[in-house]
Structure formats: structure tokens, C-alpha cells
Design a protein around this motif. Structure first.
Motif, PDB file in Angstrom:
ATOM      1  N   HIS A 324       0.849  -1.194   0.000  1.00 63.19           N
ATOM      2  CA  HIS A 324       0.000   0.000   0.000  1.00 63.19           C
ATOM      3  C   HIS A 324       0.883   1.241   0.000  1.00 63.19           C
ATOM      4  O   HIS A 324       2.069   1.176  -0.353  1.00 63.19           O
ATOM      5  CB  HIS A 324      -0.988  -0.008   1.178  1.00 63.19           C
ATOM      6  N   ILE A 325       0.315   2.365   0.411  1.00 61.52           N
ATOM      7  CA  ILE A 325       0.968   3.666   0.270  1.00 61.52           C
ATOM      8  C   ILE A 325       2.049   3.863   1.329  1.00 61.52           C
ATOM      9  O   ILE A 325       1.829   3.628   2.510  1.00 61.52           O
ATOM     10  CB  ILE A 325      -0.095   4.783   0.345  1.00 61.52           C
ATOM     11  N   PHE A 326       3.219   4.324   0.884  1.00 61.77           N
ATOM     12  CA  PHE A 326       4.360   4.567   1.777  1.00 61.77           C
ATOM     13  C   PHE A 326       4.845   6.009   1.724  1.00 61.77           C
ATOM     14  O   PHE A 326       5.668   6.424   2.535  1.00 61.77           O
ATOM     15  CB  PHE A 326       5.516   3.623   1.425  1.00 61.77           C
ATOM     16  N   LEU A 327       4.361   6.782   0.774  1.00 56.82           N
ATOM     17  CA  LEU A 327       4.730   8.193   0.613  1.00 56.82           C
ATOM     18  C   LEU A 327       3.441   8.925   0.312  1.00 56.82           C
ATOM     19  O   LEU A 327       2.738   8.582  -0.638  1.00 56.82           O
ATOM     20  CB  LEU A 327       5.731   8.328  -0.538  1.00 56.82           C
ATOM     21  N   SER A 328       3.081   9.931   1.144  1.00 61.55           N
ATOM     22  CA  SER A 328       1.729  10.476   1.022  1.00 61.55           C
ATOM     23  C   SER A 328       1.605  11.877   1.576  1.00 61.55           C
ATOM     24  O   SER A 328       2.311  12.270   2.512  1.00 61.55           O
ATOM     25  CB  SER A 328       0.738   9.563   1.774  1.00 61.55           C
ATOM     26  N   ASN A 329       0.679  12.625   0.968  1.00 63.73           N
ATOM     27  CA  ASN A 329       0.185  13.821   1.630  1.00 63.73           C
ATOM     28  C   ASN A 329      -0.603  13.380   2.856  1.00 63.73           C
ATOM     29  O   ASN A 329      -1.195  12.295   2.871  1.00 63.73           O
ATOM     30  CB  ASN A 329      -0.721  14.615   0.684  1.00 63.73           C
ATOM     31  N   GLN A 330      -0.605  14.209   3.875  1.00 63.17           N
ATOM     32  CA  GLN A 330      -1.232  13.841   5.133  1.00 63.17           C
ATOM     33  C   GLN A 330      -2.121  14.983   5.621  1.00 63.17           C
ATOM     34  O   GLN A 330      -1.865  16.149   5.295  1.00 63.17           O
ATOM     35  CB  GLN A 330      -0.146  13.501   6.159  1.00 63.17           C
ATOM     36  N   PRO A 331      -3.172  14.676   6.352  1.00 62.05           N
ATOM     37  CA  PRO A 331      -4.067  15.731   6.827  1.00 62.05           C
ATOM     38  C   PRO A 331      -3.288  16.849   7.519  1.00 62.05           C
ATOM     39  O   PRO A 331      -2.431  16.600   8.365  1.00 62.05           O
ATOM     40  CB  PRO A 331      -4.982  14.992   7.817  1.00 62.05           C
ATOM     41  N   GLY A 332      -3.578  18.068   7.117  1.00 56.01           N
ATOM     42  CA  GLY A 332      -2.876  19.222   7.673  1.00 56.01           C
ATOM     43  C   GLY A 332      -1.544  19.506   7.017  1.00 56.01           C
ATOM     44  O   GLY A 332      -0.906  20.523   7.305  1.00 56.01           O
ATOM     45  N   GLN A 333      -1.096  18.606   6.125  1.00 52.26           N
ATOM     46  CA  GLN A 333       0.182  18.791   5.426  1.00 52.26           C
ATOM     47  C   GLN A 333       0.000  18.460   3.942  1.00 52.26           C
ATOM     48  O   GLN A 333       0.740  17.670   3.376  1.00 52.26           O
ATOM     49  CB  GLN A 333       1.263  17.887   6.013  1.00 52.26           C
ATOM     50  N   HIS A 335       0.168  19.355   0.117  1.00 53.41           N
ATOM     51  CA  HIS A 335       0.732  20.199  -0.932  1.00 53.41           C
ATOM     52  C   HIS A 335       0.346  19.565  -2.260  1.00 53.41           C
ATOM     53  O   HIS A 335       1.038  18.664  -2.748  1.00 53.41           O
ATOM     54  CB  HIS A 335       2.258  20.289  -0.805  1.00 53.41           C
ATOM     55  N   TYR A 336      -0.779  20.013  -2.842  1.00 56.03           N
ATOM     56  CA  TYR A 336      -1.197  19.448  -4.117  1.00 56.03           C
ATOM     57  C   TYR A 336      -0.114  19.662  -5.167  1.00 56.03           C
ATOM     58  O   TYR A 336       0.533  20.702  -5.214  1.00 56.03           O
ATOM     59  CB  TYR A 336      -2.520  20.059  -4.569  1.00 56.03           C
ATOM     60  N   GLY A 337       0.063  18.642  -6.002  1.00 53.06           N
ATOM     61  CA  GLY A 337       1.145  18.663  -6.976  1.00 53.06           C
ATOM     62  C   GLY A 337       2.352  17.890  -6.499  1.00 53.06           C
ATOM     63  O   GLY A 337       3.266  17.610  -7.269  1.00 53.06           O
ATOM     64  N   THR A 338       2.370  17.527  -5.200  1.00 50.49           N
ATOM     65  CA  THR A 338       3.422  16.672  -4.652  1.00 50.49           C
ATOM     66  C   THR A 338       2.788  15.380  -4.141  1.00 50.49           C
ATOM     67  O   THR A 338       1.570  15.294  -3.966  1.00 50.49           O
ATOM     68  CB  THR A 338       4.174  17.332  -3.486  1.00 50.49           C
ATOM     69  N   THR A 339       3.637  14.390  -3.859  1.00 48.51           N
ATOM     70  CA  THR A 339       3.176  13.136  -3.269  1.00 48.51           C
ATOM     71  C   THR A 339       3.361  13.151  -1.762  1.00 48.51           C
ATOM     72  O   THR A 339       3.185  12.131  -1.096  1.00 48.51           O
ATOM     73  CB  THR A 339       3.927  11.942  -3.905  1.00 48.51           C
ATOM     74  N   GLY A 340       3.716  14.316  -1.221  1.00 45.61           N
ATOM     75  CA  GLY A 340       3.808  14.448   0.226  1.00 45.61           C
ATOM     76  C   GLY A 340       5.127  13.973   0.793  1.00 45.61           C
ATOM     77  O   GLY A 340       6.190  14.103   0.171  1.00 45.61           O
ATOM     78  N   LYS A 341       5.054  13.409   1.986  1.00 41.24           N
ATOM     79  CA  LYS A 341       6.237  12.988   2.738  1.00 41.24           C
ATOM     80  C   LYS A 341       6.139  11.500   3.082  1.00 41.24           C
ATOM     81  O   LYS A 341       5.057  10.917   3.014  1.00 41.24           O
ATOM     82  CB  LYS A 341       6.348  13.817   4.026  1.00 41.24           C
ATOM     83  N   PRO A 342       7.264  10.880   3.484  1.00 41.61           N
ATOM     84  CA  PRO A 342       7.207   9.461   3.840  1.00 41.61           C
ATOM     85  C   PRO A 342       6.212   9.191   4.967  1.00 41.61           C
ATOM     86  O   PRO A 342       6.134   9.944   5.941  1.00 41.61           O
ATOM     87  CB  PRO A 342       8.641   9.150   4.283  1.00 41.61           C
ATOM     88  N   VAL A 343       5.437   8.125   4.817  1.00 39.76           N
ATOM     89  CA  VAL A 343       4.539   7.679   5.870  1.00 39.76           C
ATOM     90  C   VAL A 343       5.397   7.191   7.042  1.00 39.76           C
ATOM     91  O   VAL A 343       6.323   6.397   6.833  1.00 39.76           O
ATOM     92  CB  VAL A 343       3.635   6.538   5.350  1.00 39.76           C
ATOM     93  N   PRO A 344       5.163   7.677   8.269  1.00 40.95           N
ATOM     94  CA  PRO A 344       5.955   7.209   9.410  1.00 40.95           C
ATOM     95  C   PRO A 344       5.968   5.684   9.506  1.00 40.95           C
ATOM     96  O   PRO A 344       4.918   5.041   9.408  1.00 40.95           O
ATOM     97  CB  PRO A 344       5.240   7.850  10.607  1.00 40.95           C
ATOM     98  N   GLY A 345       7.157   5.135   9.668  1.00 42.07           N
ATOM     99  CA  GLY A 345       7.330   3.689   9.645  1.00 42.07           C
ATOM    100  C   GLY A 345       8.017   3.212   8.383  1.00 42.07           C
ATOM    101  O   GLY A 345       8.490   2.073   8.310  1.00 42.07           O
ATOM    102  N   TYR A 346       8.062   4.112   7.360  1.00 38.36           N
ATOM    103  CA  TYR A 346       8.761   3.812   6.114  1.00 38.36           C
ATOM    104  C   TYR A 346       9.913   4.799   5.936  1.00 38.36           C
ATOM    105  O   TYR A 346       9.849   5.947   6.387  1.00 38.36           O
ATOM    106  CB  TYR A 346       7.825   3.925   4.907  1.00 38.36           C
ATOM    107  N   TYR A 406       9.085  17.620   0.851  1.00 44.78           N
ATOM    108  CA  TYR A 406       7.978  17.136   0.039  1.00 44.78           C
ATOM    109  C   TYR A 406       8.513  16.522  -1.250  1.00 44.78           C
ATOM    110  O   TYR A 406       9.373  17.112  -1.916  1.00 44.78           O
ATOM    111  CB  TYR A 406       6.992  18.261  -0.292  1.00 44.78           C
ATOM    112  N   TYR A 407       7.982  15.360  -1.590  1.00 43.37           N
ATOM    113  CA  TYR A 407       8.451  14.613  -2.757  1.00 43.37           C
ATOM    114  C   TYR A 407       7.497  14.825  -3.932  1.00 43.37           C
ATOM    115  O   TYR A 407       6.280  14.800  -3.769  1.00 43.37           O
ATOM    116  CB  TYR A 407       8.537  13.127  -2.436  1.00 43.37           C
TER     117      TYR A 407
END
Length: 517
Positions: A324-333, A335-346, A406-407
């Protein structure tokens, strides 16, 4: 987060954790509902069915079924029995199924009635070990030697307790949708399901018992499996299943009828939804959060969806290999146009062609490390060694990260285009093209000119009422030059009615490249 138990049968774990919710609705499909108590009983009955058929622990069964209540029953019933379900795409050809049956050595096939002809054709095309064909939702007398799932379930005695599997024991397979060559059998453990729920489903998606979940991505995809099985069942939520193809109108019908609070889609579907004249109003739906994966979500789509529904889309990237998803935008963080930041634990790392980490602002190959990693590709040691590099997985994607961490997606490793000695990300150009008022969808590839030099070519699907003439092409080229570095503009633009896509909605750029050979 507490540690995953060393000994765990994931299906048995779900039954135990939801025992107090026996009367609550677990699933709603197009025909019926199933409570958590009924789900538990059917899982145990399915294990009894497998025992009656002589299917033994660690043997494999092929699951080729549409998204109905029978799908989670078969998948979890197999896990409960220590049998390995091989969940496969319902949109493939008989040739594909012939290969998967031979490759997996599945002892039985569990198939939706509508898909029976294609699997029978596949079975006739090659060698296999199938001893039983069991049909879900049979609506007429079945041809011999096919068996009716409902009749077999009725005759089966529930099995208790669950097979005492280890958390690191092989639990199930998924087949990867490789762009070339035969699909690869991705082997996952019981623990991998647990980890995706604990690392993404609960903390990032924020799924809770009172949520109603609807995933347009089907259960046979790693993304859909998490959305519509692992995550909702991990907290006792209710899930909507839809057997038909996820057209905008079919999705709207479920959004307004069942009022899901969580919706999981892919970028091409979000684009089609927003372009539809039937788009529901904000007041007609109950959405609180949405997810997107499969390919990068363009910034414009995310912003327009959020503006219309007052609901954010958490864009992320996952893979069959990571489940499943390991790099993601997260609630409160977000940034549309990016894939967000690493999911904690990855952990993620961007590396150059020499295996060295690249700095912020530089494009690199994406590597991931995390506890939901698959074990291997079945019977494919060369590809396993190429992808599973110690604790790290090489994803085949290229990314760049900024100073804030942000990735941003920069394309597949084989999709990057080098023009005049400079890399061009087709995703970047596509995302800019679809912000133009004329454009619905776009795909960019590299083609060789008469001098053997690579130039960019864009395939564009126009919005209804727009004309694909030279003036429109020139206007789109000027638009790209205005908003991106001039060398990135597409030298040629072809207008096309539809882009070739995979079953998950990913654009198949390799098919477009084949048109230009």
C-alpha cells in the motif's frame, strides 16, 4: 504502535478484534449486506469448504471475482485455513489467466459467473493443476465440472480455530502489472496486511469504526485491497462494494445513496468526475477524506476537487511490492502537486545511477524500506534480486524532493525523456497541459526525429466542444513555454479520442511509444 505478534493468522485476528460488532454491517454490495458476525461465520465456512475440496495448507487458489461480498469471504477464508489466495485482475485476457494458472499452480479457481467463459478459455490453453472450478453468483445450471459456491458453502461446516500461521508466513499473492513481459507473482505475508493498517489506514487515512468506505479501485489491486478490506475491517468500519466498472455515474450513485465518508480513487477517475455534468453537489455527499494513488494527482485536480466538495484528497504512492501507500500527503500537510512525505514507519531514499543519495532538487531513483515489503517474486530470482535489495525495494519511479521534505513525482525510470542533454519529466508537462482550459487528459512521450535526437510528443484528449486543429496545438505549445522551461514544450501534439490505460487507470505510455516506431 505496538509490535505485530510473531504468531498471527490475519483473518483470525480480524474475527477476534471485531467479535463485539457481530450485528454491525461490514459489507454492502450491489445485492445484499453482510454483518460482522455473518462475515466471521462465512470465513469459517469457507475454510470448511476448502477442507471438503481437499485443498491443503500452503496450497494456492486463484480468486478471479468481481467486487461482491464473496470476494472478502474467499480471500479471508483462505487465509483462515492457511491456504494461499492468488487474487487476480478481472480485466485480463485468457492468455494472461493461462499463464497465472500455470505459474501459481493453483489447485482451484474461484470465479464470478460472468468471468467463467474467459477462465475456461485460459484453462484450455495451457497446463495447470486446477482440480475444482467454483462459481460465485451462478444464475443458471452450471456446466460440468463447475461447482456452485453457494451450495458448497451451505454444505460446509465452520472451522475453528484459525490455522496457526506465523505473521511472516506466506499469506497471499498479487500479480504486478508490469509494462513489459509476463506479470510477476508478488508474495506477501500475514503481517504485511497488519502493517499497512497500522501505518497508513489508521494514522494517515484516519479510518474509524463509524466510517463508511467506498473504493473505486478494486479489491484485486494492492491499493483496493487495503482500502476495501484491510483498513475498514481493522477498525470495524462499513465498506461499500461495487461490481461494475467505476464510471463517474456509477461512483456518484454510491456516493449519494450510501453516503460514504471515505472515498478512494485514481487521478483519471477524479478528472472524469469533475468533468461530468452529473457531478453531485457538496450537500449531496458525506465525504470527509479521499485518497488517490496509481499515478501522480495533478495539482489542479486536487484543488478543484477540494473547492467543490470541501474535502481533501490525500495523494500518495504505493506499489504491489509494498502492498500500500508509503509516501503520502497527510491531513494538515497537503501540498497538491506533490506526493507528500514518507509515511511514518517507512524510509525513502533517492539515488543516482551510482547508488548514491541525491540532494534536494535533484531527480533520483526511489528506494523504499518498510515492514510491509513483499518477500519476493515467485520463481523469478533475477527480477527479485533487481527489486528486493536487502531491506530496500527499488521502485522504478523517479522523484525529486524539496527543502521542506515534500516529494514530487518525476516519472517512471523508463519514461524520463532527455532532450538536448536535459531531463524532461513527462508528468510535469502533462500536469501543465491539463491545466489549460481546452485539455481533459494528456500523455507525453519521447520520440526520435530524423536526426535520431529525442523530442517530446504530446497526445491530448480535448474537452467536449474543443477542436483539435493547428491553432489549438500552437496555443498549447505556447502555454507550456510560458509556464515551464522552454525546452520542455512538446515539439508535436497529436489529438486523440482516448488514451490507452491499464485497469488501474494508469496511462500506458509504452503503447503510445509503439505507435511511433
Amino acid at each position: 504502535m505496538h509490535a505485530c505478534p510473531v504468531e498471527m493468522n490475519y483473518a483470525g485476528h480480524l474475527i477476534q478484534s471485531n467479535a463485539h460488532l457481530a450485528d454491525k454491517t461490514a459489507y454492502i454490495d450491489d445485492r445484499r449486506t453482510l454483518s460482522y458476525g455473518e462475515l466471521a461465520n462465512r470465513i469459517q465456512q469457507f475454510a470448511g469448504l476448502l477442507r471438503n475440496l481437499g485443498i491443503r495448507r500452503e496450497e494456492r487458489i486463484l480468486v478471479l471475482m468481481h467486487d461482491t461480498i464473496d470476494w472478502p469471504v474467499a480471500f479471508l477464508g483462505a487465509l483462515y485455513a492457511g491456504v494461499v489466495p492468488v487474487a487476480v485482475n478481472t480485466l485480463l485476457t485468457a492468455d494472461d489467466y493461462a499463464y497465472m494458472l500455470q505459474h501459481s499452480r493453483s489447485q482451484a479457481v474461484f470465479v464470478s459467473n460472468a468471468l467463467l467463459p474467459v477462465i475456461q478459455q485460459g484453462m484450455s490453453q495451457g497446463t495447470h493443476d486446477v482440480k475444482h472450478i467454483v462459481v460465485s453468483q451462478a444464475e443458471q445450471t452450471l456446466p460440468s465440472p463447475c461447482l456452485d459456491l453457494h451450495a458448497l458453502m451451505t454444505a460446509a461446516q465452520p472451522v475453528e480455530p484459525a490455522c496457526p500461521t506465523l505473521s511472516d508466513e506466506i499469506a497471499f499473492w498479487l500479480y504486478s502489472s508490469g509494462s513489459t513481459g509476463q506479470p510477476k507473482g508478488v508474495v506477501h505475508t500475514h503481517a504485511n496486511l497488519w502493517h499497512t493498517a497500522e501505518l497508513y489506514g489508521k494514522p494517515i487515512l484516519g479510518i474509524q469504526e463509524n466510517d463508511v468506505v467506498f473504493s473505486a479501485a478494486k479489491l484485486f489491486f494492492a491499493y483496493g485491497l487495503g482500502n476495501a478490506l484491510t483498513f475498514p475491517l481493522s477498525v470495524g468500519a462499513t465498506t461499500i462494494l461495487m461490481a461494475e466498472r467505476p464510471t463517474p455515474d456509477a461512483v456518484f450513485q454510491r456516493l449519494t445513496r450510501h453516503s460514504p465518508t471515505i472515498f478512494c480513487g485514481v487521478p483519471t477517475l477524479y478528472a472524469s468526475m469533475l468533468a461530468s455534468a452529473s457531478l453531485p453537489t457538496r450537500e449531496q455527499v458525506a465525504l470527509r477524506i479521499c485518497a488517490s494513488a496509481g499515478e501522480a494527482l495533478p495539482r489542479d485536480l486536487g484543488l478543484r476537487f477540494q473547492q467543490h466538495f470541501a474535502c481533501d484528497i490525500l495523494d500518495g504512492i504505493g506499489s504491489t511490492e509494498m502492498l500500500h501507500i508509503f509516501l503520502s500527503n497527510q491531513p494538515g500537510q497537503i501540498h497538491y502537486g506533490t506526493t507528500g512525505k514518507p509515511v511514518p514507519g517507512y524510509e525513502v531514499d533517492l539515488r543516482d545511477e551510482h547508488g548514491q543519495s541525491v540532494p534536494a532538487g535533484a531527480i533520483g531513483d526511489l528506494y523504499i524500506k518498510g515492514p510491509s515489503s513483499a518477500l519476493m517474486y515467485w520463481n523469478n530470482r533475477p527480477k527479485s534480486l533487481e527489486t528486493f535489495q536487502g531491506a530496500w525495494i527499488k521502485s522504478g519511479d523517479k522523484y525529486v524532493y524539496d527543502a521542506e521534505g515534500y516529494y514530487t513525482y518525476a516519472g517512471r525510470s523508463d519514461d524520463m525523456i532527455k532532450v538536448s542533454g536535459q531531463y524532461v519529466s513527462p508528468i510535469e508537462v502533462e500536469n501543465m497541459l491539463i491545466q489549460h482550459e481546452c485539455v481533459l487528459e494528456a500523455a507525453v512521450i519521447g520520440v526520435l526525429d530524423n536526426d535520431g535526437l529525442t523530442k517530446t510528443l504530446a497526445y491530448v484528449v480535448l474537452r467536449e466542444g474543443r477542436t483539435g486543429d493547428p491553432d489549438t496545438a500552437h496555443a498549447l505549445q505556447a502555454y507550456i513555454k510560458q509556464h515551464l522551461a522552454p525546452f520542455k514544450y512538446p515539439r508535436t501534439i497529436h489529438f486523440i479520442d482516448d488514451l490507452p490505460k491499464t485497469a488501474t487507470g494508469k496511462i500506458q505510455r509504452f503503447r503510445l511509444r509503439q505507435l511511433n516506431k
